[in-house]
Design a protein around this motif. Sequence first.
Motif: not given
Length: 369
Positions: A126, A250-251, A253, A267, A269, A308, A310
């Motif tokens: 991401s 962590e995120y 977008s 998006d 994370f 993760s 994505t």
Amino acid sequence: MKTPFKITAVAAAVACVTFADFALAKDVNVRGRMHLDTAAYDSDVTELGSSTAVRRTRLGMNGKLNDTWSFQIEYDFAENGTSANDVYLRRSLSGGNLTIGQVKVPMGLNELTSSNAITFMERASSSNITADSRRLGVRYDRAADNVLFQSMLYTRGIGSGRDSSSDAPMGVAGRLVFTPVTGDNLLHLGVSVAAEDRGDYNSLRYRDRPEIRPADIRLIDTGNLTDVDSTFKYGLEAAYQAGSFSVEAEYLSNTVRRSDNDNVTFDGFHVQMSYILTGEKRGYRGGNFRGVSPKGDGGAWEVAVRYSETSLNDGAVVGGEQSNITFGLNYYATSNVRFMANLIFADIKDGVNGDEKPKALALRAQFAF
């Protein structure tokens, strides 16, 4: 109308660092790094041949031009060709630092952490897809007590395709970091935003590998999006460190605004944990984590795990979804020499070749000075 922020203005500012300036510069230091990777794959649908690659070979210098201005110039000479990294002038201003030239856009803890200090061999997918990395522009950073604010006005990156007859991209970004707890127990909270008008550069493509590079094959890919007017990105980040243990999340977008098609949002994370078996703790400064300095001659050992996700699927765009579980083992021989091992389990849906679940075992030898 042409963009008011001229690329040539930034280039002219950087060009002020002349050979005469270098001759008069104080405290000039040579800097560099080398990351050598090899990987063996257990392929599924897409054939991923085992291979070795020089991931990074950087060489540059930094120093002071006088009591006010400092500089850094660094280029990468890895296998895919020569590319500019940090190329800038910097000075203190009103309690903060003003930087002119090419630097990283202030977005994302994973992206802003140096490649010499990231816990895994590659950043989370991401982050690779969303964060803008290095661009030409003007950046200002200021810290007060437990708060750090970073902002940047930016355009394209060096070598990204200059066209003097076209309006260049123009973006603005900001990042706010709050560290209410510091010391052996550290709490890091952050938010970032970035908005960019694409000007006449209306084609974008988002794609990524399964978080390892030697087999240079992307398994998720939007293809070319040709009618992009602008993008709006935001990120949320959090980290906690208690001595040798640390956790990070962590995120990110990215909303892509298009003129002839519906807007789409991509998006993702990641969440990761690490523990340094030999008792050291990861460094932290300026809103970013640093490397590990071994306490003894035997070096330092670290174990880590990351998950993760994505997504490049939205509306009519089906670029695929990727989730990865990565197990990491790091050995820090010194503060400048590290050996890494990553075991990666990828799960691809709607990818370039449909659904698949490849695996990879990757190794890295790196040094920096």
